[in-house]
Design a protein around this motif. Structure first.
Motif, short mmCIF file in Angstrom:
data_model
loop_
_atom_site.label_atom_id
_atom_site.label_comp_id
_atom_site.label_asym_id
_atom_site.label_seq_id
_atom_site.Cartn_x
_atom_site.Cartn_y
_atom_site.Cartn_z
N TRP A 11 0.82 -1.21 0.00
CA TRP A 11 0.00 0.00 0.00
C TRP A 11 0.86 1.27 0.00
CZ3 TRP A 11 -4.74 0.23 -1.57
CH2 TRP A 11 -5.53 1.36 -1.32
N GLY A 12 1.75 1.36 -1.00
CA GLY A 12 2.61 2.53 -1.14
C GLY A 12 4.07 2.24 -0.86
N LEU A 13 4.38 1.17 -0.15
CA LEU A 13 5.77 0.81 0.09
C LEU A 13 6.37 0.18 -1.17
CD1 LEU A 13 5.56 -0.61 3.73
CD2 LEU A 13 6.22 1.69 3.00
N VAL A 14 7.67 -0.11 -1.14
CA VAL A 14 8.38 -0.52 -2.34
C VAL A 14 8.01 -1.93 -2.79
CG1 VAL A 14 10.38 -1.47 -1.11
CG2 VAL A 14 10.68 -0.45 -3.40
N GLY A 15 7.38 -2.72 -1.94
CA GLY A 15 6.98 -4.06 -2.33
C GLY A 15 5.94 -4.62 -1.38
N ALA A 16 5.55 -5.88 -1.61
CA ALA A 16 4.62 -6.56 -0.72
C ALA A 16 5.25 -6.71 0.66
CB ALA A 16 4.24 -7.92 -1.29
N VAL A 17 4.41 -6.89 1.67
CA VAL A 17 4.89 -6.91 3.05
C VAL A 17 4.35 -8.11 3.80
CG1 VAL A 17 5.11 -4.40 3.16
CG2 VAL A 17 2.97 -5.48 3.90
N GLN A 18 5.14 -8.56 4.77
CA GLN A 18 4.63 -9.44 5.82
C GLN A 18 4.13 -8.53 6.92
OE1 GLN A 18 4.80 -13.20 6.33
NE2 GLN A 18 3.22 -12.38 7.69
N THR A 19 2.83 -8.55 7.17
CA THR A 19 2.25 -7.57 8.10
C THR A 19 1.60 -8.25 9.30
OG1 THR A 19 0.64 -5.76 8.30
CG2 THR A 19 0.09 -7.51 6.77
N ASP A 20 1.82 -7.66 10.44
CA ASP A 20 1.05 -7.96 11.64
C ASP A 20 0.18 -6.74 11.92
OD1 ASP A 20 1.98 -10.56 13.16
OD2 ASP A 20 3.77 -9.67 12.28
N SER A 21 -1.12 -6.90 11.80
CA SER A 21 -2.00 -5.74 11.91
C SER A 21 -3.17 -6.04 12.83
CB SER A 21 -2.52 -5.31 10.53
OG SER A 21 -3.28 -6.35 9.94
N ALA A 22 -3.61 -5.01 13.54
CA ALA A 22 -4.76 -5.11 14.41
C ALA A 22 -5.57 -3.83 14.28
CB ALA A 22 -4.35 -5.31 15.87
N SER A 23 -6.89 -3.94 14.31
CA SER A 23 -7.76 -2.77 14.23
C SER A 23 -8.98 -3.00 15.08
CB SER A 23 -8.17 -2.47 12.78
OG SER A 23 -8.83 -3.59 12.21
N ALA A 24 -9.55 -1.91 15.57
CA ALA A 24 -10.74 -1.98 16.42
C ALA A 24 -11.57 -0.74 16.23
CB ALA A 24 -10.34 -2.12 17.90
N SER A 25 -12.88 -0.87 16.41
CA SER A 25 -13.78 0.27 16.36
C SER A 25 -14.94 0.04 17.31
CB SER A 25 -14.31 0.52 14.94
OG SER A 25 -15.18 -0.52 14.55
N MET A 26 -15.47 1.13 17.87
CA MET A 26 -16.61 1.04 18.77
C MET A 26 -17.47 2.28 18.60
SD MET A 26 -16.79 0.53 22.92
CE MET A 26 -16.05 2.12 23.26
N MET A 27 -18.78 2.10 18.54
CA MET A 27 -19.71 3.22 18.47
C MET A 27 -20.76 3.04 19.56
SD MET A 27 -22.06 4.65 15.32
CE MET A 27 -20.66 5.43 14.51
N GLN A 28 -21.12 4.13 20.23
CA GLN A 28 -22.08 4.09 21.33
C GLN A 28 -23.12 5.19 21.14
OE1 GLN A 28 -22.33 2.05 24.29
NE2 GLN A 28 -24.30 3.12 24.38
N GLN A 29 -24.39 4.84 21.22
CA GLN A 29 -25.47 5.81 21.24
C GLN A 29 -25.64 6.27 22.68
OE1 GLN A 29 -26.98 6.57 18.24
NE2 GLN A 29 -27.96 8.32 19.25
N ILE A 30 -25.17 7.48 22.99
CA ILE A 30 -25.15 7.96 24.37
C ILE A 30 -26.53 8.42 24.81
CG2 ILE A 30 -24.07 9.62 25.94
CD1 ILE A 30 -21.68 9.67 23.96
N THR A 31 -27.14 9.26 24.01
CA THR A 31 -28.52 9.68 24.22
C THR A 31 -29.26 9.54 22.90
OG1 THR A 31 -28.19 12.03 23.65
CG2 THR A 31 -27.72 11.36 25.94
N LYS A 32 -30.50 9.98 22.85
CA LYS A 32 -31.28 9.86 21.62
C LYS A 32 -30.64 10.65 20.49
CE LYS A 32 -35.99 10.32 19.83
NZ LYS A 32 -37.38 10.70 20.14
N THR A 33 -29.96 11.74 20.80
CA THR A 33 -29.39 12.61 19.76
C THR A 33 -27.88 12.68 19.78
OG1 THR A 33 -29.60 14.57 21.19
CG2 THR A 33 -31.46 14.05 19.74
#
Length: 455
Positions: free
Chosen positions: A349-371
């Motif tokens: 993804w833009g580097l000079v070649g393919a990569v061996q990657t260790d990757s982690a990702s997380a996301s969280m969404m919370q409805q706090i009130t009605k708005t």
């Protein structure tokens, strides 16, 4: 123009994950059961699915609507141009996005189109002003009670990876073994990104399913002088799988996958082809919860461009590596959460070649009130370029995190505030190496209308 054909092909077949998500693209399952599916219909496990985990809680999900409006975004970045001038340069951007979204769901069909053309201009670096394009198409059609076709395509033309109509939606989480590696992020620079997928599944028995899918991605920097040390790249891949449902909540399976990963540094192309046989297990304890694991051997064959100045041929690099990963996704009525980890050979993804990657990702969404709602997302990736000892040590890592709040005023007006922190360590990538840290604050004001279809 080597990049034009894959982009047109992707749009033609409607084949990627949406660049921003407004609804869960999966047609709703029957609500009468607490299990993940009915006794007849099987799900496609995350390791072999091209879909990202749902972003919105169930209470926010919509279907069968036409939406339109306009969004005004502004962001401050303390590292706008990277190391081009030898030190960090701050700037403020302003964007305007007319938006339209069309969602239609029937008993057999679901499709979602989102489009937001726009314009972004910068207070100080006006040479980077740009007309923007954001287009995403998601299509799912049940050809028969047991055969389903899916296709997705997304296109983004922008001067900044984080610059999107929904400014907190850049971080998505996927459990797929063919998910695109988007962990190397350039500063403000002209860029064109396109990714897509198409797949077919066939449930041939009460507890057996086979399927296959193909994916592609393209990253282009039209002005390479803006991103010294980064290069255009492309990838194509495919997989075939078999899965068996042991019970209402337990799935096991095996998949074969192939990838062709290409980067385009000056002087020639670096190409890697991979083959992998991966075994997976998925657990669906409730309707909107999944937990998956996969693992197996992965073989890679890398052919690098000749090295200057004598253009000495570089021998092929062949190796076996273990591949593994895990993912978790949960979508509730007031919140959602997703987490994934993978150890795989992927596009640089833009580097000079393919990569061996260790990757982690997380996301969280919370409805706090009605708005009022809030979200947090983050990611980490360690990218080791295959054959880096020959092409230069472009190895490095990226760490990012985004937090945002969204307040709705009435039925149509939304205010969004957020902050993004990005740290990247790539010693041989000139545009990143001297100024590795970026802090970005953003605010968005949108005015949106929606109306149910058929009324």
């Amino acid at each position: 123009m080597k990049w034009f054909e894959p982009i047109c092909l992707g749009l033609a077949v409607l084949a990627t994950s949406p660049l921003w998500s407004q609804a869960d693209p999966t047609p709703p399952e029957p609500a009468a059961t607490g299990q993940a599916n009915t006794k007849e219909r099987m799900l496609t496990p995350p390791p072999v699915s091209s879909e990202d985990f749902a972003v919105s809680p169930l209470s926010e999900a919509r279907s069968n609507y036409l939406g339109y409006g306009v969004a005004f975004n502004s962001a401050y970045s303390d590292n706008a141009l990277g190391a081009i001038n030898g030190h960090a340069v701050s700037d403020v951007s302003y964007s305007v996005w007319p938006t339209v979204a069309l969602d239609e769901t029937t008993s057999r069909l679901h499709w979602l189109l989102t489009y937001a053309p726009g314009f972004t201009f910068y207070q100080h670096t006006s040479s980077r002003n740009e007309a923007d394009q954001n287009l995403a198409i998601d299509f799912q059609y049940r050809l028969s009670p047991h055969v389903t076709f899916t296709a997705r395509d997304g296109l983004q033309k922008s001067s900044n990876y984080f610059n999107q109509p929904d400014m907190a939606s850049a971080s998505v989480v996927s459990g797929s073994t063919l998910a695109t590696n988007q962990s190397v992020i350039a500063p403000i620079a002209d860029r064109l990104g396109n990714a897509g997928s198409a797949g077919l599944t066939y449930q041939f028995s009460a507890n057996g399913m086979i399927g296959g899918s193909g994916t592609f991605s393209n990253l282009r920097y039209p002005n390479p002088a803006q991103v010294p040390g980064l290069y255009d790249s492309s990838s194509q891949g495919g997989l075939a799988f078999y899965t068996n449902r042991l019970s209402q909540v337990h799935y096991i399976g095996v998949t074969y996958q192939y990838q062709r990963l290409v980067s385009y540094p000056t002087g020639g192309d670096n190409e890697t082809q991979t083959h992998a046989v991966l075994f997976f297990y998925s657990l669906y304890p409730t309707l909107r919860f999944s937990l998956s694991f996969f693992g197996g051997p992965q073989y890679s064959d890398t052919l690098q461009a000749p090295l200057p100045p004598a253009l000495t041929p570089v021998p092929q690099l062949r190796m076996w590596k273990p591949a593994a990963g895990a993912s978790l996704g949960w979508q509730g009525h007031m919140n959602s959460f997703a987490l994934s980890y993978s150890h795989l050979v992927r596009s640089g993804w833009g580097l000079v070649g393919a990569v061996q990657t260790d990757s982690a990702s997380a996301s969280m969404m919370q409805q706090i009130t009605k708005t009022l709602s809030g979200s947090v997302a983050g990611g980490y990736a360690q990218n080791n370029v295959l054959g880096s000892a020959l092409v230069g040590n472009s190895n490095g890592h990226s760490v990012s995190g985004t937090a945002s709040l969204q307040q709705r005023f009435g039925q149509h007006l939304n205010l969004q505030l957020g902050y993004t922190r990005l740290h990247q360590s790539y010693s041989e990538v000139a545009v990143i190496s001297l100024t590795p840290d970026t802090n970005r604050e953003f605010v968005s004001l949108s005015y949106q209308f929606s109306r149910p279809l058929g009324r």
